[in-house]
Scaffold this motif. Sequence first.
Motif, PDB file in Angstrom:
ATOM      1  N   ASP A  66       4.279  -4.871  -5.479  1.00  0.00           N
ATOM      2  CA  ASP A  66       3.752  -6.105  -4.894  1.00  0.00           C
ATOM      3  C   ASP A  66       2.235  -6.069  -4.698  1.00  0.00           C
ATOM      4  O   ASP A  66       1.668  -6.967  -4.071  1.00  0.00           O
ATOM      5  CB  ASP A  66       4.439  -6.388  -3.557  1.00  0.00           C
ATOM      6  CG  ASP A  66       4.213  -5.282  -2.520  1.00  0.00           C
ATOM      7  OD1 ASP A  66       3.685  -4.210  -2.892  1.00  0.00           O
ATOM      8  OD2 ASP A  66       4.585  -5.483  -1.343  1.00  0.00           O
ATOM      9  N   HIS A  67       1.567  -5.052  -5.243  1.00  0.00           N
ATOM     10  CA  HIS A  67       0.112  -4.973  -5.060  1.00  0.00           C
ATOM     11  C   HIS A  67      -0.574  -6.069  -5.874  1.00  0.00           C
ATOM     12  O   HIS A  67      -0.228  -6.298  -7.042  1.00  0.00           O
ATOM     13  CB  HIS A  67      -0.412  -3.601  -5.487  1.00  0.00           C
ATOM     14  CG  HIS A  67      -1.777  -3.306  -4.949  1.00  0.00           C
ATOM     15  ND1 HIS A  67      -2.920  -3.887  -5.464  1.00  0.00           N
ATOM     16  CD2 HIS A  67      -2.180  -2.520  -3.925  1.00  0.00           C
ATOM     17  CE1 HIS A  67      -3.970  -3.455  -4.791  1.00  0.00           C
ATOM     18  NE2 HIS A  67      -3.552  -2.627  -3.846  1.00  0.00           N
ATOM     19  N   TRP A  84      -1.805  -5.972  -9.753  1.00  0.00           N
ATOM     20  CA  TRP A  84      -0.912  -6.190 -10.892  1.00  0.00           C
ATOM     21  C   TRP A  84      -1.074  -7.599 -11.461  1.00  0.00           C
ATOM     22  O   TRP A  84      -1.020  -7.797 -12.684  1.00  0.00           O
ATOM     23  CB  TRP A  84       0.548  -6.007 -10.480  1.00  0.00           C
ATOM     24  CG  TRP A  84       1.021  -4.600 -10.301  1.00  0.00           C
ATOM     25  CD1 TRP A  84       1.454  -4.022  -9.155  1.00  0.00           C
ATOM     26  CD2 TRP A  84       1.153  -3.585 -11.316  1.00  0.00           C
ATOM     27  NE1 TRP A  84       1.851  -2.711  -9.365  1.00  0.00           N
ATOM     28  CE2 TRP A  84       1.664  -2.427 -10.693  1.00  0.00           C
ATOM     29  CE3 TRP A  84       0.883  -3.550 -12.687  1.00  0.00           C
ATOM     30  CZ2 TRP A  84       1.928  -1.241 -11.389  1.00  0.00           C
ATOM     31  CZ3 TRP A  84       1.134  -2.373 -13.377  1.00  0.00           C
ATOM     32  CH2 TRP A  84       1.633  -1.238 -12.736  1.00  0.00           C
ATOM     33  N   THR A 116      -9.885   1.131  -3.668  1.00  0.00           N
ATOM     34  CA  THR A 116      -9.034   0.044  -4.169  1.00  0.00           C
ATOM     35  C   THR A 116      -9.244  -1.247  -3.390  1.00  0.00           C
ATOM     36  O   THR A 116      -9.337  -2.341  -3.962  1.00  0.00           O
ATOM     37  CB  THR A 116      -7.556   0.457  -4.094  1.00  0.00           C
ATOM     38  OG1 THR A 116      -7.382   1.716  -4.758  1.00  0.00           O
ATOM     39  CG2 THR A 116      -6.665  -0.581  -4.736  1.00  0.00           C
ATOM     40  N   GLU A 117      -9.323  -1.146  -2.074  1.00  0.00           N
ATOM     41  CA  GLU A 117      -9.502  -2.333  -1.238  1.00  0.00           C
ATOM     42  C   GLU A 117     -10.810  -3.044  -1.580  1.00  0.00           C
ATOM     43  O   GLU A 117     -10.860  -4.272  -1.691  1.00  0.00           O
ATOM     44  CB  GLU A 117      -9.495  -1.917   0.231  1.00  0.00           C
ATOM     45  CG  GLU A 117      -9.645  -3.061   1.210  1.00  0.00           C
ATOM     46  CD  GLU A 117      -9.662  -2.599   2.667  1.00  0.00           C
ATOM     47  OE1 GLU A 117      -9.992  -3.418   3.532  1.00  0.00           O
ATOM     48  OE2 GLU A 117      -9.326  -1.419   2.920  1.00  0.00           O
ATOM     49  N   LEU A 144       1.397   2.500  -8.279  1.00  0.00           N
ATOM     50  CA  LEU A 144       0.907   1.342  -7.544  1.00  0.00           C
ATOM     51  C   LEU A 144       2.100   0.488  -7.132  1.00  0.00           C
ATOM     52  O   LEU A 144       2.946   0.173  -7.965  1.00  0.00           O
ATOM     53  CB  LEU A 144      -0.040   0.535  -8.428  1.00  0.00           C
ATOM     54  CG  LEU A 144      -0.806  -0.604  -7.768  1.00  0.00           C
ATOM     55  CD1 LEU A 144      -1.809  -0.060  -6.762  1.00  0.00           C
ATOM     56  CD2 LEU A 144      -1.518  -1.438  -8.837  1.00  0.00           C
ATOM     57  N   PRO A 145       2.215   0.122  -5.843  1.00  0.00           N
ATOM     58  CA  PRO A 145       3.364  -0.682  -5.398  1.00  0.00           C
ATOM     59  C   PRO A 145       3.526  -1.962  -6.209  1.00  0.00           C
ATOM     60  O   PRO A 145       2.532  -2.595  -6.603  1.00  0.00           O
ATOM     61  CB  PRO A 145       3.019  -0.994  -3.934  1.00  0.00           C
ATOM     62  CG  PRO A 145       2.120   0.121  -3.511  1.00  0.00           C
ATOM     63  CD  PRO A 145       1.307   0.465  -4.734  1.00  0.00           C
ATOM     64  N   GLU A 184      -3.350   5.078  -5.192  1.00  0.00           N
ATOM     65  CA  GLU A 184      -1.929   5.207  -4.903  1.00  0.00           C
ATOM     66  C   GLU A 184      -1.149   5.091  -6.205  1.00  0.00           C
ATOM     67  O   GLU A 184      -1.195   4.070  -6.885  1.00  0.00           O
ATOM     68  CB  GLU A 184      -1.476   4.111  -3.925  1.00  0.00           C
ATOM     69  CG  GLU A 184      -0.032   4.250  -3.486  1.00  0.00           C
ATOM     70  CD  GLU A 184       0.384   3.190  -2.468  1.00  0.00           C
ATOM     71  OE1 GLU A 184       1.524   3.259  -1.985  1.00  0.00           O
ATOM     72  OE2 GLU A 184      -0.444   2.310  -2.154  1.00  0.00           O
TER      73      GLU A 184
END
Length: 367
Positions: free
Chosen positions: A272-273, A276, A244-245, A269-270, A266
Amino acid sequence: MPKINKVVTTLWYNKEDMRALRNVFPDADFRYVDFYDKDRLTEEVKDADVAIVLGDVDNCLLGENCLKWIHCDHAGLNGSARPEVFARGIPVTGAAGRSAPVLAEHCIYFMLQSCYHTKELLTAQAAGHWGVEGSNSWRGLYGRTAGIIGMGNNGRMLSTRLKALGMNVMGFDKSPIQGADELDVKLCGNDGDTIDPILKEADFVILTLALTDETYHMMNYGTFCKMKPDAFLVNMARGGIVCTEDLLKALNKGKLGGAGLDVLEEEPLPADHPLWQHPNVYITPHCTPQVPHRAGRSIEIIRENARRFEADEPLLNLLKPADALTTATKSGWARLTNAGLTKEQVARLDLDKFLGKRDWTDPSEWM
């Protein structure tokens, strides 16, 4: 010839499907056990030939029993590819292929989102703007090149559909690709081929392969730098195949045109990622629509494997050492089924949310 005399299942089907599953083994003693009742499951499989389970292979199935075949009713078998499972020597199968047609549709959905710049069009629509700047340079799928990495059930369903749309289609698989005559290029890892030709030539790179130690972070910054700067990545496989990074870095540095992601490292997905909010990324939350009667497709796989078992033929979707994944983690319902919950804990859960609605409470309703 092997004979199936007793079957134990923990599946969460409706009455009609449970009855159909039971009728796959008309002459066998057929027992249902709640997935969380590990003590009873351990007892029931002691003299059983087959266990058909909701989650991965639980340790309670590896004790002293007569099991000769375990079926896990989901596609990915990473969670069952453990040393103790292989050491026990019981054949384990999965349900790979049951959702292949709609997974192929989902890939095309992402590809069309990219072609039609959906985010820009929806923004313009919401603002009442007629036309989007630069739209005269947009191109559809016809005549462009798609590279499919992983030519199993999902990859094959996708390749026929992309060829019907007039695309040039390249396919890569570790093993030789048999059939699939619609492919313009066939690449085989075991013959020394790499995915580099796909990375170099494809406008769309689509991942439909299994997650293993060999494929973990296969798509990384170095890989993205080999792709066309305007190429679009689709991941319908497993999140861990893509770093992802590195994906975000490649997008931000212009090494990649965009991505369609149904799976991520993940999940969820959070909020605040940054993925999005990326203008060229389309995300669905691991939620491909179901094929009509998915349980029925699972039952047909089980039926065929039951026939093969008693005919002493190789089983479909057989667990193999290459399915092992050192970094494997369970999530969602898969984690739930092997969590060792008590009956009281289960009673406080909304199981329908994880497992779907069930229209019975006692096996006598469908036995």
